[in-house]
Design a protein around this motif. Structure first.
Motif, PDB file in Angstrom:
ATOM      1  N   PHE A 224       1.204  -1.533  -0.050  1.00 18.51           N
ATOM      2  CA  PHE A 224       0.310   0.077   0.088  1.00 18.51           C
ATOM      3  C   PHE A 224       0.858   0.956  -0.434  1.00 18.51           C
ATOM      4  O   PHE A 224       1.873   0.914   0.553  1.00 18.51           O
ATOM      5  CB  PHE A 224      -1.391  -0.047   0.765  1.00 18.51           C
ATOM      6  N   GLU A 225       0.283   2.391  -0.732  1.00 18.82           N
ATOM      7  CA  GLU A 225       1.139   3.327  -1.048  1.00 18.82           C
ATOM      8  C   GLU A 225       0.507   4.592  -0.465  1.00 18.82           C
ATOM      9  O   GLU A 225      -0.683   5.011   0.098  1.00 18.82           O
ATOM     10  CB  GLU A 225       1.628   3.557  -2.242  1.00 18.82           C
ATOM     11  N   ALA A 226       1.527   5.938  -0.474  1.00 18.35           N
ATOM     12  CA  ALA A 226       0.546   7.175  -0.358  1.00 18.35           C
ATOM     13  C   ALA A 226      -0.899   7.525  -1.305  1.00 18.35           C
ATOM     14  O   ALA A 226      -0.047   6.945  -2.442  1.00 18.35           O
ATOM     15  CB  ALA A 226       1.086   8.360   0.671  1.00 18.35           C
ATOM     16  N   PRO A 227      -1.392   7.871  -1.398  1.00 14.97           N
ATOM     17  CA  PRO A 227      -1.943   8.608   0.054  1.00 14.97           C
ATOM     18  C   PRO A 227      -2.498   7.907   0.487  1.00 14.97           C
ATOM     19  O   PRO A 227      -3.737   8.366   1.913  1.00 14.97           O
ATOM     20  CB  PRO A 227      -2.944   9.801  -0.493  1.00 14.97           C
ATOM     21  N   THR A 228      -3.420   6.478   0.235  1.00 13.05           N
ATOM     22  CA  THR A 228      -3.716   5.630   1.031  1.00 13.05           C
ATOM     23  C   THR A 228      -3.638   5.403   2.483  1.00 13.05           C
ATOM     24  O   THR A 228      -4.011   5.215   3.431  1.00 13.05           O
ATOM     25  CB  THR A 228      -4.664   4.168   0.033  1.00 13.05           C
ATOM     26  N   THR A 229      -1.998   5.288   2.361  1.00 12.00           N
ATOM     27  CA  THR A 229      -1.025   4.837   3.680  1.00 12.00           C
ATOM     28  C   THR A 229      -0.345   6.150   3.896  1.00 12.00           C
ATOM     29  O   THR A 229       0.922   5.645   3.179  1.00 12.00           O
ATOM     30  CB  THR A 229      -0.650   3.744   3.391  1.00 12.00           C
ATOM     31  N   PRO A 230      -0.318   7.408   4.167  1.00 11.61           N
ATOM     32  CA  PRO A 230       0.081   8.077   4.422  1.00 11.61           C
ATOM     33  C   PRO A 230       1.080   7.961   5.469  1.00 11.61           C
ATOM     34  O   PRO A 230       1.909   6.821   6.138  1.00 11.61           O
ATOM     35  CB  PRO A 230      -0.523   9.283   4.826  1.00 11.61           C
ATOM     36  N   LEU A 231       2.897   9.124   5.027  1.00 11.01           N
ATOM     37  CA  LEU A 231       3.712   8.788   6.203  1.00 11.01           C
ATOM     38  C   LEU A 231       3.131   9.229   7.837  1.00 11.01           C
ATOM     39  O   LEU A 231       2.351   9.380   8.382  1.00 11.01           O
ATOM     40  CB  LEU A 231       4.836  10.875   5.774  1.00 11.01           C
ATOM     41  N   GLY A 232       3.943   7.583   8.067  1.00 10.33           N
ATOM     42  CA  GLY A 232       3.329   7.679  10.278  1.00 10.33           C
ATOM     43  C   GLY A 232       2.795   6.596   9.926  1.00 10.33           C
ATOM     44  O   GLY A 232       2.034   6.007  11.400  1.00 10.33           O
ATOM     45  N   PHE A 233       1.559   6.006   8.875  1.00  8.48           N
ATOM     46  CA  PHE A 233       0.735   4.336   8.444  1.00  8.48           C
ATOM     47  C   PHE A 233       1.936   3.556   8.491  1.00  8.48           C
ATOM     48  O   PHE A 233       2.413   3.071   7.328  1.00  8.48           O
ATOM     49  CB  PHE A 233      -0.003   5.243   7.932  1.00  8.48           C
ATOM     50  N   ASN A 234       1.519   2.546   9.650  1.00  8.92           N
ATOM     51  CA  ASN A 234       2.215   1.056   9.499  1.00  8.92           C
ATOM     52  C   ASN A 234       1.236   0.614   8.700  1.00  8.92           C
ATOM     53  O   ASN A 234      -0.108  -0.339   9.522  1.00  8.92           O
ATOM     54  CB  ASN A 234       2.466   0.894  10.870  1.00  8.92           C
ATOM     55  N   GLU A 235       2.333  -0.288   7.837  1.00  9.16           N
ATOM     56  CA  GLU A 235       0.518  -1.459   7.183  1.00  9.16           C
ATOM     57  C   GLU A 235       0.284  -2.079   8.339  1.00  9.16           C
ATOM     58  O   GLU A 235      -0.087  -3.515   7.152  1.00  9.16           O
ATOM     59  CB  GLU A 235       1.671  -1.125   5.741  1.00  9.16           C
ATOM     60  N   LEU A 236       1.541  -3.017   8.544  1.00 10.84           N
ATOM     61  CA  LEU A 236       1.204  -3.406   8.829  1.00 10.84           C
ATOM     62  C   LEU A 236       0.539  -4.391   9.823  1.00 10.84           C
ATOM     63  O   LEU A 236      -0.206  -5.017  10.298  1.00 10.84           O
ATOM     64  CB  LEU A 236       2.411  -4.513   9.809  1.00 10.84           C
ATOM     65  N   SER A 237      -0.394  -3.094  10.404  1.00 15.13           N
ATOM     66  CA  SER A 237      -1.782  -2.076  10.648  1.00 15.13           C
ATOM     67  C   SER A 237      -3.364  -3.306   9.581  1.00 15.13           C
ATOM     68  O   SER A 237      -4.004  -4.077  10.404  1.00 15.13           O
ATOM     69  CB  SER A 237      -2.633  -1.389  11.104  1.00 15.13           C
TER      70      SER A 237
END
Length: 496
Positions: A224-237
């Motif tokens: 997953f990439e920004a903007p869906t997962t912005p800086l600071g979002f941990n994709e492990l969640s």
């Protein structure tokens, strides 16, 4: 498909696939890690943008790697959309929606004690005089031209030196020396590059762990990439949401960073500040490895380098790899992009986009097919808005096909039929020149066209293969009787 939450790591994923006919095979035949292993899988099940002949086939485990006693290598675990569906307990055509739902209910990772971490059952420290990562990690080369052995499915985990926020992504990693690994960053496309730049600006190394052989949910979520997962979002969640249980991390032994606790292998190291080397330092060919567009990527002349501090692994570990241009990349890059487009367009134009498919011909990144339904005359033109929203969010997208609700976006023949009968090039083509694309597209260069001013800044296109709303009554497809064919040909239509 019923939900299956028994998958928690690579081993349980492989055990599940063993129970499904045609999804996994093993071989004890001796195979060379250098080019031969990937050469075999090219025929067995690579698919994607790999040069034909290739096919969609089962995942494969090689149990006898020449020169590396006891080493095993798994390949193609995600090289089939159907197989991803089995591993997630979801229908293949609904995977984008499935990941979109996971995005809405993230489950944060947890940290477990080192003594409970399977990934640290065996430890090799770089201070050992016999340490050599090239002998410990059976990383293959995809072709005889590769710059070296590559880790293609390494989950790279690092943290922002300022905020402490962590991120996980997949990068091109080449084993360069006994304790050196080069790391390729697509310019401006990865959060770990921001972390590295911050640390380097302060003259500090950036601790980084590379976990290999993990739950496929982690591999998909990491793309997953920004903007869906912005800086600071941990994709492990997201992976936690997929499994409805938190991903387990553990503290690394030699660096101040975490790693995936049940990974098969973990490489602990630090990105060295202000230090670069040629990616092809061992070969001098100017070539790196096969990339998702179907071409071998150019070797980077000055590439960042990781100094390895330790390698840890499970007892009898399984190396996991993929062919860079295979269907595996399509699954990992494409399905998260589908989820992201569905989420973004639904916010702006609710209820109109019925599905999205990031087609293998684009490696999961360059090409998308959007299935759009026009309910009223006022919806005419909104299909183009949906496409431009996708372009605005994902610079790597190059071409978008728009099709109606009666066209199957997952059936290329059906899409081409729509393009043949519902598309006129002079009125249904939208060109957007001078827009940022992906640098690995070899046609996006000034040498290819004088209209391109800078490499990777070229032309996006929309192919609107939807029927104008006021003409829909003239484009109705032939209607056949609806019935259950299983009564007549039960072997062809098994129960879902």
């Amino acid at each position: 498909m019923s939900r299956d939450n028994t998958v928690i790591d690579l081993r349980s994923a492989l055990e599940l696939l063993k129970t499904i006919p045609g999804q996994l095979i093993e071989t004890d035949e001796p195979v060379k890690a250098h080019a031969e292993l990937a050469g075999v899988y090219r025929y067995v099940g690579a698919g994607g943008t790999v040069k034909r002949p290739t096919r969609e086939g089962p995942a494969m485990i090689f149990n006898n790697i020449e020169g590396m006693p006891g080493a095993r290598v798994a390949i193609g675990v995600l090289a089939s959309r159907k197989r991803v569906g089995y591993l997630f307990g979801e229908k293949p055509e609904r995977l984008g929606f499935f990941l979109n739902d996971a995005l809405k209910s993230p489950v944060d990772p947890v940290v477990i004690p080192n003594e409970k971490a399977a990934c640290q059952e065996v430890v090799h420290y770089a201070t050992d005089p016999d340490f050599d990562i090239r002998k410990l990690v059976p990383a293959p080369t995809n072709t005889e031209e590769d710059a070296g052995p590559y880790i293609t499915l390494g989950m790279c985990y690092a943290s922002d030196p300022a905020s402490g926020a962590s991120d996980i992504t997949i990068h091109r990693l080449c084993l360069q020396d006994k304790d050196l690994v080069s790391m390729y960053f697509v310019p401006g496309a990865r959060h770990l590059e921001i972390f590295r730049q911050k640390a380097e600006a302060e003259g500090r190394p950036l601790p980084i762990s590379i976990s290999i052989g993990v739950d496929p949910a982690i591999e998909i979520a990491s793309c997953f990439e920004a903007p869906t997962t912005p800086l600071g979002f941990n994709e492990l969640s997201i992976a936690g949401a997929i499994r409805k249980r938190p991903v387990e991390l553990t503290q690394c032994l030699t660096i101040n960073e975490k790693c995936i606790a049940n990974a098969e292998y973990v490489i602990e190291g630090e990105l060295i500040p202000n230090y670069r080397m040629p990616e092809d330092r061992s070969t001098g060919t100017g070539k790196a490895m096969p990339e998702f567009p179907g071409y071998t990527g150019d070797a980077i002349k000055e590439i960042p380098v990781i100094r390895v501090k330790a390698v840890t692994h499970r007892i009898n570990p399984i190396m996991q790899t993929c062919i860079g241009s295979s269907e595996e990349h399509v699954s990992m890059a494409g399905i998260p992009t589908e989820a992201s487009i569905l989420q973004m367009v639904e916010r702006a134009i609710p209820g109109r986009v019925l599905n999205v498919y990031c087609h293998p011909a684009g490696g999961g990144k360059y090409m998308a097919i959007i299935q759009f339904k026009k309910f009223t005359a006022n919806d005419e033109g909104r299909q183009k808005q949906a496409a431009t929203l996708a372009f605005a969010a994902f610079n790597e997208l190059k071409h978008i096909w728009l099709v109606d609700e009666d066209v199957d976006p997952f059936d290329t023949n059906d899409v081409l039929w729509a393009m043949t009968t519902r598309y006129q090039g002079d009125v249904d083509t939208i060109m957007m020149p001078g827009v940022r694309l992906h640098p690995l597209d070899p046609s996006s260069s000034p040498e290819y066209s004088p209209s391109i001013r800078d490499k990777g800044c070229a032309c996006k296109m929309i192919f609107d293969c939807t029927v104008p709303f006021h003409l829909k009554h003239r484009f109705e497809r032939t209607k056949f009787m609806e019935l259950d064919p299983r009564r007549f040909a039960p072997g062809l239509f098994p129960e879902e």
